[in-house]
Design an enzyme around this catalytic site. Structure first.
Site, short mmCIF file in Angstrom:
data_model
loop_
_atom_site.label_atom_id
_atom_site.label_comp_id
_atom_site.label_asym_id
_atom_site.label_seq_id
_atom_site.Cartn_x
_atom_site.Cartn_y
_atom_site.Cartn_z
N TYR A 157 -3.03 -0.97 10.47
CA TYR A 157 -3.00 -1.27 9.03
C TYR A 157 -1.68 -0.82 8.41
O TYR A 157 -1.01 -1.58 7.71
CB TYR A 157 -4.18 -0.58 8.35
CG TYR A 157 -4.22 -0.76 6.84
CD1 TYR A 157 -4.71 -1.93 6.28
CD2 TYR A 157 -3.76 0.25 6.00
CE1 TYR A 157 -4.76 -2.10 4.91
CE2 TYR A 157 -3.80 0.09 4.62
CZ TYR A 157 -4.30 -1.08 4.08
OH TYR A 157 -4.33 -1.24 2.72
N SER A 184 0.85 -1.19 0.00
CA SER A 184 0.00 0.00 0.00
C SER A 184 0.88 1.23 0.00
O SER A 184 2.01 1.21 0.49
CB SER A 184 -0.90 0.01 1.23
OG SER A 184 -1.57 1.25 1.38
#
Length: 694
Positions: A584, A571
């Site tokens: 996350y 990400s």
């Protein structure tokens, strides 16, 4: 319906409809003929669009077609007068291959499918309907040492023996002459090959074909029962220690061996694998006559074109350990390659096609089963099915006589036939990921689904893995079924599940070449609201899960010795620090560094490890739909439905990122154009300056 000797023939529509229906019925039964094997035909009358006069035509299954799925477009349509006129210009058996090109001058209109080498058989035989089939029982008679005498014993004068001749124009002339000389005959046994039957109507031809097959089956069954009554078996006694392993143990051993065997079978060119542990195979590999019969090879041309002249047979008992079996396989593979090269050298002439590789297409392992290989999953599966046909043939021939296939030189003449080589050269170029086996985690929806779809579209076989089995099965079915994709339920936090997932890839396709670590979830909370449970769950799924998947995949890839690709869907958050995202983003940073660490470690095995850093993939995303989107929208003060547009506006390109954009990046990293790239992170974020790699 009328016979070919009468002045009228069935109309084109009737003849074609009857032919297609008959072909589909015959092709649906594996006892009657194998996949893409055999051919059928019908003769009838159509109107010549130029003269307006009636013209007699032959419709025959085209080259490469399959009877079970035959449609009108798979038929070649030829003018009978022109086809039969070729008899007058036939230059003889030494030049009969030239006649295939001559068939093109006999086509009616555009002609439909390309005429096959067997077209002459159908056109020259004086019957309105002709079937040429490859039934196991019929080939058992055709390959028996005393097949001619057995044909008389089984059929009397109803069916005539035709000595072996390679398919072609001369065989068509031979069968036409035999029918003319034996008006009582309903068909013939083609030595070493199969059967041919004919009839005045489609129904009559079909019933005669089935009668020939049924009578052969009954004869073989009676002889087999007689042997059993004496305590004997066509394949000899079961060898102690070579019996089938229990199912769980058997499939575990198969999964462990599959990548090794696939790597060996891919020495000359990458192959896809297929595993079979049917009772037929397990019984054959347990018997004393395995070595003798396997060495004789298959006989029917359709069989050994796909299975090669003979299989590789492991000569160890069922309980041999993995390490011992791998060592023996490696030695046997070297011997096989040397023997196959010798076979080629003994028979090749100056104009023979180049050797197509010396690796086995069939590998037999006692107690475990059969591994078959091909350029794609269907080819590998069909090769295995053909070898099962060959086992049935050998068992039948040994029950009624002695198995005596055509000799090695004749096999070579067909395997390295210029016409077969031309057929191979006409095949479309393989897609970029052809022969590659991909495993995608979290592939039941969103980004994972888009990746699975793109990899399959580029030619890969795909294992669709997801915690939601229903979603995975729906995706796999949409990709084209078991020859393209299989579904596996897997919890990537479980080492046992991950190992089973990689085993499933090995059993379905032979191994694994391309793994995409995509499975994930997202917990969006401020630091003070993030619990230990949140932290552990986030890291278990993405940090630990990615590690487990990479470890098991690398184990299989190293065993294959074919290199491979591991891709992490990380990400932009692995680099960019945003609020309310501690669990996350920390796991994404962990994944990003796993890419660097594994690229450094696995490079010596030609395994490339790369990552992709997407941002803001809202539409189609399972994570965003599961609550993450609402939480992130609240952080940024926008409506959830506007979150994708919000993310787009903060980028340099002002474009929304979609799942298919991430899938395109996966293909770019794993396709042929970046073969020297490893340790790279590719941003797919429409330009987030704060996440630029430094």
């Amino acid at each position: 319906m009328t016979t070919t000797s009468e002045t009228t023939r069935p109309t084109a529509a009737d003849a074609v409809a009857d032919l297609v229906a008959r072909s589909n019925r015959l092709g649906a039964d594996p006892r009657v003929t194998n996949y893409a094997g055999g051919n059928t035909s019908a003769k009838g009358t159509a109107t010549d669009p130029v003269t307006g006069e009636p013209v007699e035509l032959l419709w025959v299954k085209g080259s490469g077609g399959d009877l079970g799925t035959l449609t009108e477009k798979n038929l070649a349509a030829l003018r009978l007068d022109r086809l039969r006129a070729l008899v007058g210009v036939y230059p003889g058996v030494e030049r009969e291959d030239e006649m295939v090109a001559a068939f093109d001058y006999c086509l009616h209109g555009k002609g439909g499918a390309a005429p096959s080498i067997d077209t002459a058989m159908h056109g020259l035989v004086d019957a309105a309907h002709v079937d040429h089939l490859h039934p196991d029982a019929g080939i058992a008679v055709a390959t028996a040492a005393d097949g001619e005498a057995l044909t008389r014993e089984i059929y009397g004068d109803d069916v005539v023996w035709v000595p072996w001749r390679r398919p072609g124009f001369q065989l068509g002339l031979d069968i036409a002459a035999i029918k003319a000389e034996n008006p009582q005959a309903i068909g013939c046994i083609l030595g070493g090959h199969g059967i041919t039957a004919w009839g005045a109507t489609s129904d009559e031809a079909e019933q005669r074909s089935l009668s020939i097959i049924r009578r052969a089956e009954e004869f073989v069954a009676a002889r087999t029962e007689a042997l059993a009554a004496e305590g004997r078996h066509p394949f000899g006694a079961v060898r102690p220690g070579f019996e089938a392993l229990p199912e769980g143990e058997r499939r575990a051993k198969a999964a462990a061996l599959a990548p090794v065997i696939r790597g060996l079978a891919s020495t000359d060119a990458p192959q896809v694998g297929h595993f079979t542990d049917s009772d037929v195979v397990l019984d054959f590999v347990a018997r004393t006559e395995l070595g003798r019969l396997a060495a004789l090879g298959t006989s029917c041309p359709d069989h050994f074109l796909r299975t090669k002249v003979s299989p590789l047979v492991v000569d160890l008992p069922a309980d041999a350990g993995i390490e011992e079996t791998v060592e023996r396989l490696t030695a046997l593979h070297a011997d096989y390659r040397e023997a196959y090269q010798g076979y080629y050298d003994r028979h090749a002439t100056a104009d023979s096609p180049a050797i197509r590789g010396a690796d086995p297409a069939i590998v037999l392992v006692p107690g475990v089963g059969m591994f078959s290989f091909g350029r794609d999953k269907q080819t590998a599966r069909v090769a295995g099915e053909f070898y099962v046909n060959a086992i049935n043939v050998m068992r039948g021939a040994e029950a009624i006589s002695t198995y005596a296939p055509i000799d090695e030189a004749e096999k070579f003449r067909i395997e390295y036939w210029a016409l077969e080589e031309a057929k191979l050269q006409r095949m479309p170029r393989p897609k970029a990921l052809a022969t590659r086996v991909a495993l995608v985690t979290g592939a039941g929806s969103g980004i994972g689904r888009a990746i699975a779809e793109r990899l399959a579209a580029e030619g890969a076989c795909v294992v669709v893995a997801d915690l939601n089995l229903d979603g995975a099965q729906e995706v796999a079915a949409s990709l084209g079924g078991d020859d393209v994709a299989v579904a596996v339920r897997a919890d990537v936090t479980s080492a046992q599940d991950v190992a089973a997932m990689v085993d499933a890839a090995a059993l379905a396709f032979g191994g694994v070449d391309l793994v995409v670590n995509n499975a994930g979830l997202s917990i969006s909370k401020p630091l003070l609201e993030t619990t230990e449970k949140d932290w552990d769950l986030q890291h278990d799924v993405m940090a630990k899960g990615s590690f487990l998947v990479a470890r098991e995949a690398a184990r299989a890839m190293i065993a294959q010795r074919m290199g491979g690709d591991i891709v992490y869907i990380a990400s932009k958050n692995s680099l960019f620090a945003g609020p309310n995202n501690i669990a996350y983003s920390a796991t994404k940073a962990d994944q990003a560094h796993q890419v660097r660490l594994l690229a450094a470690e696995l490079g010596e095995h030609q395994i490339r490890v790369n990552g992709i850093n997407p941002d803001g993939v809202v539409r189609g995303s399972g994570i965003f739909a599961g609550g993450w989107g609402a939480k992130r929208a609240a952080v940024y003060g926008v409506d959830e439905q506007d979150l994708g547009a919000y993310y787009a506006q903060r980028t340099l390109l002002k474009r929304e990122v979609l799942p298919e954009h991430v899938a395109a990046a996966v293909f770019a990293l794993t396709g042929p154009d970046l073969a020297q790239t490893t340790g790279l992170h590719v941003p797919v974020d429409s330009g987030v300056a704060a996440a630029f790699l430094r």
